[in-house]
Design an enzyme around this catalytic site. Structure first.
Site, PDB file in Angstrom:
ATOM      1  N   HIS A  91     -49.952  40.740  43.031  1.00 37.63           N
ATOM      2  CA  HIS A  91     -49.928  41.260  44.405  1.00 37.63           C
ATOM      3  C   HIS A  91     -48.503  41.741  44.693  1.00 37.63           C
ATOM      4  O   HIS A  91     -47.533  41.142  44.210  1.00 37.63           O
ATOM      5  CB  HIS A  91     -50.349  40.151  45.380  1.00 37.63           C
ATOM      6  N   GLU A 148     -53.524  48.656  46.137  1.00 35.80           N
ATOM      7  CA  GLU A 148     -52.888  48.134  47.354  1.00 35.80           C
ATOM      8  C   GLU A 148     -51.639  48.945  47.696  1.00 35.80           C
ATOM      9  O   GLU A 148     -50.533  48.603  47.256  1.00 35.80           O
ATOM     10  CB  GLU A 148     -52.484  46.675  47.100  1.00 35.80           C
TER      11      GLU A 148
HETATM   12  P1  PGA Z   1     -53.719  43.349  55.042  1.00 35.00           P
HETATM   13  O1  PGA Z   1     -53.357  42.696  53.609  1.00 35.00           O
HETATM   14  O2  PGA Z   1     -55.218  43.400  55.126  1.00 35.00           O
HETATM   15  O3  PGA Z   1     -53.111  42.402  56.040  1.00 35.00           O
HETATM   16  O4  PGA Z   1     -53.112  44.694  55.060  1.00 35.00           O
HETATM   17  C1  PGA Z   1     -53.997  43.107  52.451  1.00 35.00           C
HETATM   18  C2  PGA Z   1     -53.432  42.398  51.242  1.00 35.00           C
HETATM   19  O5  PGA Z   1     -52.204  42.234  51.166  1.00 35.00           O
HETATM   20  O6  PGA Z   1     -54.166  41.972  50.359  1.00 35.00           O
END
Ligand code: PGA
Length: 221
Positions: A91, A148
């Protein structure tokens, strides 16, 4: 292909808050999606004990090493013991605050695959090729890729669907035929649109409050 709805709690929630969430979550009986929650390590046993059958369990990280003399690390076999089915790796918050490298992600993915847990490998558009190059064919064939985009995470401004579609195409051209999900300000209002072009979503902020998450699940029907 089935759709994935993943709730990433990040470093939030006490035991009491985790318990309240699990008791409140409502997975619609007609849902065809695979719904999973990713609590912190310390909340996993509680959530596993209380979760309904229709709620799968994920972890947010794993050790790059097997069981052994690695103080403070949680090995993939220990997650498997807790019925963990999925595990996030790489992540952007892990890459940024814990200096995780492409190689670390690769080692973690190897450990997960050996323990029968599906890696959910998070990438942003500028290092898709570099991350893929560090992975084996076997790992890739057993993983889910989460796209992401940094600017969309936790910001409330999701990436537009056209850009997401372009990047998904690129991910497929690099990783092959893997499930691709999207994360970055996913909410009840936009989840339906994302699911038309993706295999699922990774939800951060809007998964923390169980009533928001229930609304989001209802919007997937
Ligand atoms: P968010 O986070 O939905 O708060 O944008 C997504 C993530 O970091 O997996």
């Amino acid at each position: 292909m089935k759709k994935y709805i993943f709730a990433n709690w990040k470093s939030y929630k006490t035991q009491k808050e985790a318990e309240d969430w699990v008791r409140c979550v409502q997975i619609p009986t007609e849902a065809t999606c695979e719904v999973a929650v990713f609590p912190t390590f310390t909340q996993i046993p509680l959530v596993t004990r209380l979760a309904p059958e229709s709620l799968s369990i994920g972890a947010q990280d794993v050790s790059p090493y097997p069981l052994g003399p690695y103080t403070g690390a949680i090995a993939a076999d220990q997650l498997q013991d807790l019925r963990v089915k999925y595990c996030l790796i790489g992540h952007s918050e892990r890459r940024r605050y814990f200096n995780e490298t492409y190689q670390d992600v690769s080692k973690k993915a190897e450990q997960l695959v050996q323990s029968g847990i599906t890696p959910v490998i998070c990438v942003d558009k500028d290092y898709i090729v570099e991350q893929q190059a560090a992975l084996t064919q076997e790992v890739m064939s057993k993983s889910i890729v989460a796209y992401e985009p940094l600017a969309a995470i936790g910001s409330g401004s999701e990436e537009d669907i056209g850009t997401v579609q372009e990047v998904v195409k690129h991910i497929h051209s690099v990783f092959g035929d893997v499930p691709v999900i999207y994360g970055g300000s996913v909410a009840a209002q936009n989840v339906g649109t994302y699911l038309t072009v993706l295999d699922g979503v990774l939800v951060g902020s809007k998964s923390l409050d169980c009533s928001h998450f229930n609304e989001l699940l209802a919007a997937t029907l």
